[in-house]
Motif scaffolding. Sequence first.
Motif, mmCIF file in Angstrom:
data_model
loop_
_atom_site.group_PDB
_atom_site.id
_atom_site.type_symbol
_atom_site.label_atom_id
_atom_site.label_comp_id
_atom_site.label_asym_id
_atom_site.label_seq_id
_atom_site.Cartn_x
_atom_site.Cartn_y
_atom_site.Cartn_z
ATOM 1 N N LEU A 175 41.866 31.869 29.449
ATOM 2 C CA LEU A 175 42.435 33.175 29.772
ATOM 3 C C LEU A 175 43.854 33.311 29.232
ATOM 4 O O LEU A 175 44.235 34.380 28.737
ATOM 5 N N GLN A 176 44.624 32.237 29.303
ATOM 6 C CA GLN A 176 45.984 32.287 28.753
ATOM 7 C C GLN A 176 45.946 32.509 27.245
ATOM 8 O O GLN A 176 46.740 33.286 26.705
ATOM 9 N N GLU A 177 45.021 31.840 26.581
ATOM 10 C CA GLU A 177 44.873 32.022 25.137
ATOM 11 C C GLU A 177 44.493 33.467 24.828
ATOM 12 O O GLU A 177 45.038 34.083 23.907
ATOM 13 N N TYR A 178 43.574 34.016 25.614
ATOM 14 C CA TYR A 178 43.155 35.410 25.424
ATOM 15 C C TYR A 178 44.332 36.353 25.625
ATOM 16 O O TYR A 178 44.546 37.280 24.835
ATOM 17 N N VAL A 179 45.121 36.114 26.676
ATOM 18 C CA VAL A 179 46.276 36.974 26.957
ATOM 19 C C VAL A 179 47.286 36.889 25.816
ATOM 20 O O VAL A 179 47.839 37.913 25.385
ATOM 21 N N GLU A 180 47.524 35.684 25.294
ATOM 22 C CA GLU A 180 48.461 35.532 24.185
ATOM 23 C C GLU A 180 47.985 36.304 22.963
ATOM 24 O O GLU A 180 48.778 36.964 22.294
ATOM 25 N N LYS A 181 46.684 36.240 22.684
ATOM 26 C CA LYS A 181 46.144 36.995 21.556
ATOM 27 C C LYS A 181 46.304 38.493 21.784
ATOM 28 O O LYS A 181 46.647 39.242 20.862
ATOM 29 N N GLU A 182 46.048 38.937 23.004
ATOM 30 C CA GLU A 182 46.193 40.360 23.323
ATOM 31 C C GLU A 182 47.651 40.803 23.183
ATOM 32 O O GLU A 182 47.933 41.888 22.680
ATOM 33 N N VAL A 183 48.577 39.958 23.624
ATOM 34 C CA VAL A 183 50.000 40.291 23.520
ATOM 35 C C VAL A 183 50.391 40.406 22.053
ATOM 36 O O VAL A 183 51.105 41.345 21.660
ATOM 37 N N GLU A 184 49.923 39.468 21.234
ATOM 38 C CA GLU A 184 50.229 39.522 19.798
ATOM 39 C C GLU A 184 49.645 40.781 19.160
ATOM 40 O O GLU A 184 50.293 41.432 18.350
ATOM 41 N N GLU A 185 48.410 41.109 19.537
ATOM 42 C CA GLU A 185 47.782 42.320 18.996
ATOM 43 C C GLU A 185 48.553 43.563 19.429
ATOM 44 O O GLU A 185 48.763 44.481 18.643
ATOM 45 N N LYS A 186 49.005 43.570 20.674
ATOM 46 C CA LYS A 186 49.781 44.711 21.171
ATOM 47 C C LYS A 186 51.101 44.833 20.408
ATOM 48 O O LYS A 186 51.512 45.943 20.038
ATOM 49 N N LYS A 187 51.763 43.694 20.165
ATOM 50 C CA LYS A 187 53.012 43.726 19.396
ATOM 51 C C LYS A 187 52.763 44.254 17.986
ATOM 52 O O LYS A 187 53.539 45.060 17.470
ATOM 53 N N LYS A 188 51.676 43.786 17.375
ATOM 54 C CA LYS A 188 51.351 44.223 16.020
ATOM 55 C C LYS A 188 51.104 45.731 15.994
ATOM 56 O O LYS A 188 51.606 46.438 15.120
ATOM 57 N N LEU A 189 50.320 46.211 16.962
ATOM 58 C CA LEU A 189 50.050 47.646 17.025
ATOM 59 C C LEU A 189 51.329 48.440 17.296
ATOM 60 O O LEU A 189 51.522 49.526 16.741
ATOM 61 N N SER A 190 52.199 47.887 18.121
ATOM 62 C CA SER A 190 53.463 48.558 18.412
ATOM 63 C C SER A 190 54.323 48.659 17.155
ATOM 64 O O SER A 190 54.925 49.710 16.884
ATOM 65 N N ARG A 191 54.385 47.555 16.384
ATOM 66 C CA ARG A 191 55.158 47.584 15.136
ATOM 67 C C ARG A 191 54.571 48.597 14.159
ATOM 68 O O ARG A 191 55.307 49.356 13.528
ATOM 69 N N THR A 192 53.253 48.608 14.059
ATOM 70 C CA THR A 192 52.592 49.562 13.166
ATOM 71 C C THR A 192 52.888 50.985 13.618
ATOM 72 O O THR A 192 53.190 51.861 12.803
ATOM 73 N N ASN A 193 52.808 51.215 14.914
ATOM 74 C CA ASN A 193 53.089 52.542 15.462
ATOM 75 C C ASN A 193 54.525 52.959 15.167
ATOM 76 O O ASN A 193 54.785 54.093 14.730
ATOM 77 N N GLU A 194 55.476 52.042 15.368
ATOM 78 C CA GLU A 194 56.875 52.356 15.090
ATOM 79 C C GLU A 194 57.071 52.663 13.607
ATOM 80 O O GLU A 194 57.809 53.585 13.252
ATOM 81 N N GLU A 195 56.421 51.877 12.754
ATOM 82 C CA GLU A 195 56.538 52.107 11.314
ATOM 83 C C GLU A 195 55.985 53.480 10.939
ATOM 84 O O GLU A 195 56.607 54.221 10.171
ATOM 85 N N LEU A 196 54.837 53.830 11.500
ATOM 86 C CA LEU A 196 54.244 55.130 11.201
ATOM 87 C C LEU A 196 55.104 56.269 11.732
ATOM 88 O O LEU A 196 55.276 57.296 11.065
ATOM 89 N N LEU A 197 55.659 56.089 12.917
ATOM 90 C CA LEU A 197 56.551 57.115 13.465
ATOM 91 C C LEU A 197 57.792 57.277 12.591
ATOM 92 O O LEU A 197 58.243 58.397 12.329
ATOM 93 N N TRP A 198 58.345 56.159 12.128
ATOM 94 C CA TRP A 198 59.515 56.221 11.272
ATOM 95 C C TRP A 198 59.179 56.958 9.980
ATOM 96 O O TRP A 198 59.936 57.825 9.538
ATOM 97 N N LYS A 199 58.044 56.614 9.382
ATOM 98 C CA LYS A 199 57.633 57.294 8.149
ATOM 99 C C LYS A 199 57.430 58.785 8.389
ATOM 100 O O LYS A 199 57.798 59.614 7.557
ATOM 101 N N LEU A 200 56.855 59.116 9.536
ATOM 102 C CA LEU A 200 56.629 60.518 9.858
ATOM 103 C C LEU A 200 57.954 61.248 10.027
ATOM 104 O O LEU A 200 58.139 62.359 9.512
#
Length: 104
Positions: free
Chosen positions: A42-67
């Motif tokens: 479960l800890q491994e799963y949570v770490e993967k989810e946190v990393e995925e969330k960070k990645k999506l957040s960075r992508t979202n910020e990048e897209l917002l900046w471009k917009l």
Amino acid sequence: VEKNLKLEEKITMLQQQNEELRARIEQNTVITRQLSEENANLQEYVEKEVEEKKKLSRTNEELLWKLQEGDAVSPVKLPPAPSPPFYRCSSGNSSPAKVRTLRR
């Protein structure tokens, strides 16, 4: 002699309790191992989810900046959306068997 018999009975009873406690300890050890394994998974799963969330957040910020910056380096044109089909009953009855699709 009577005292020895009582002591032997007590010894037997205590040995049985000891065996029961050992069995419980063994069972608890097995359960503890299983729970530890599940916790690690479960800890491994949570770490993967946190990393995925960070990645999506960075992508979202990048897209917002471009917009916001109006980044028009490679504008993407979307084709016009097709108009939805027009449904009409052939006899005024709304029965599904009588409904046919007409294109505009």
